[in-house]
Design a protein around this motif. Structure first.
Motif, PDB file in Angstrom:
ATOM      1  N   ALA A  44       0.832  -1.203   0.000  1.00 51.42           N
ATOM      2  CA  ALA A  44       0.000   0.000   0.000  1.00 51.42           C
ATOM      3  C   ALA A  44       0.863   1.248   0.000  1.00 51.42           C
ATOM      4  O   ALA A  44       0.558   2.233  -0.684  1.00 51.42           O
ATOM      5  N   ALA A  45       1.961   1.235   0.755  1.00 49.54           N
ATOM      6  CA  ALA A  45       2.847   2.392   0.806  1.00 49.54           C
ATOM      7  C   ALA A  45       3.520   2.607  -0.552  1.00 49.54           C
ATOM      8  O   ALA A  45       3.690   3.738  -1.004  1.00 49.54           O
ATOM      9  N   ALA A  46       3.921   1.531  -1.222  1.00 54.29           N
ATOM     10  CA  ALA A  46       4.573   1.657  -2.522  1.00 54.29           C
ATOM     11  C   ALA A  46       3.587   2.180  -3.568  1.00 54.29           C
ATOM     12  O   ALA A  46       3.954   2.991  -4.428  1.00 54.29           O
ATOM     13  N   ALA A  47       2.349   1.726  -3.507  1.00 57.87           N
ATOM     14  CA  ALA A  47       1.351   2.179  -4.477  1.00 57.87           C
ATOM     15  C   ALA A  47       1.025   3.650  -4.272  1.00 57.87           C
ATOM     16  O   ALA A  47       0.818   4.394  -5.222  1.00 57.87           O
ATOM     17  N   ALA A  48       0.994   4.100  -3.015  1.00 56.16           N
ATOM     18  CA  ALA A  48       0.679   5.493  -2.731  1.00 56.16           C
ATOM     19  C   ALA A  48       1.850   6.399  -3.091  1.00 56.16           C
ATOM     20  O   ALA A  48       1.659   7.551  -3.458  1.00 56.16           O
ATOM     21  N   ALA A  49       3.081   5.885  -2.994  1.00 58.71           N
ATOM     22  CA  ALA A  49       4.252   6.716  -3.254  1.00 58.71           C
ATOM     23  C   ALA A  49       4.364   7.068  -4.725  1.00 58.71           C
ATOM     24  O   ALA A  49       4.673   8.195  -5.076  1.00 58.71           O
ATOM     25  N   ALA A  50       4.160   6.124  -5.615  1.00 59.67           N
ATOM     26  CA  ALA A  50       4.315   6.372  -7.043  1.00 59.67           C
ATOM     27  C   ALA A  50       3.129   5.777  -7.794  1.00 59.67           C
ATOM     28  O   ALA A  50       3.138   4.594  -8.122  1.00 59.67           O
ATOM     29  N   ARG A  57       0.984   4.605 -10.808  1.00 57.06           N
ATOM     30  CA  ARG A  57       1.403   4.170 -12.135  1.00 57.06           C
ATOM     31  C   ARG A  57       0.182   3.824 -12.982  1.00 57.06           C
ATOM     32  O   ARG A  57      -0.877   3.490 -12.472  1.00 57.06           O
ATOM     33  N   LEU A  58       0.384   3.925 -14.291  1.00 51.17           N
ATOM     34  CA  LEU A  58      -0.630   3.508 -15.252  1.00 51.17           C
ATOM     35  C   LEU A  58      -0.651   1.996 -15.337  1.00 51.17           C
ATOM     36  O   LEU A  58       0.284   1.334 -14.889  1.00 51.17           O
ATOM     37  N   LEU A 102       3.970   2.603 -16.539  1.00 54.81           N
ATOM     38  CA  LEU A 102       4.615   3.906 -16.598  1.00 54.81           C
ATOM     39  C   LEU A 102       4.102   4.790 -15.463  1.00 54.81           C
ATOM     40  O   LEU A 102       2.925   4.718 -15.093  1.00 54.81           O
ATOM     41  N   PRO A 103       4.953   5.631 -14.888  1.00 53.35           N
ATOM     42  CA  PRO A 103       4.480   6.503 -13.804  1.00 53.35           C
ATOM     43  C   PRO A 103       3.580   7.605 -14.350  1.00 53.35           C
ATOM     44  O   PRO A 103       3.726   8.061 -15.482  1.00 53.35           O
ATOM     45  N   ILE A 104       2.631   8.037 -13.542  1.00 60.59           N
ATOM     46  CA  ILE A 104       1.728   9.120 -13.917  1.00 60.59           C
ATOM     47  C   ILE A 104       2.427  10.431 -13.613  1.00 60.59           C
ATOM     48  O   ILE A 104       2.847  10.685 -12.487  1.00 60.59           O
TER      49      ILE A 104
END
Length: 114
Positions: free
Chosen positions: A12-18, A20-21, A25-27
């Motif tokens: 959850a912390a990794a998903a909130a930090a960056a 991604r599409l 690719l990062p948003i």
């Protein structure tokens, strides 16, 4: 159970930090839109005209016209059956309408005129 909770917390912390599409690719952050000036303001034609006093009025019926009344009004506009075969008024032969049959005289068989 504690290991599962720790793994979930890290995901959850990794998903909130960056964020991604779906392609991975990062948003990228987009800048906020610039405020509109008076020259660029969005004006709807109907609303702007109503305020200025140039509102166009349309004729709108107050009630629905029933099928019976519509039929009475449109009845004379219907296609009429056309006679396929008619008789000549002069000689009495059967002919098609708008076709030439005879000269229009009730001639005697003995008379021959050109």
């Amino acid at each position: 159970m504690a290991a599962a909770a720790g793994w979930l917390r890290r995901a959850a912390a990794a998903a909130a930090a960056a964020p991604r599409l779906p392609s991975g690719l990062p948003i990228l952050p987009t800048p906020p839109p610039a405020p509109l000036t008076e020259a660029q303001s969005f004006v709807l034609p109907g609303i702007g005209a109503a305020v200025a006093g140039g509102m166009d009025l349309m004729a709108v019926p107050k009630k629905k016209v029933s099928k019976y009344k519509k039929g009475l009004r449109n009845g004379p506009k219907a296609l009429k059956p056309v006679p396929v075969i008619v008789r000549c008024r002069c000689c009495g032969r059967v002919k098609l309408p708008h076709f030439y049959c005879c000269s229009g005289e009730k001639g005697n068989p003995g008379d021959s005129s050109s």
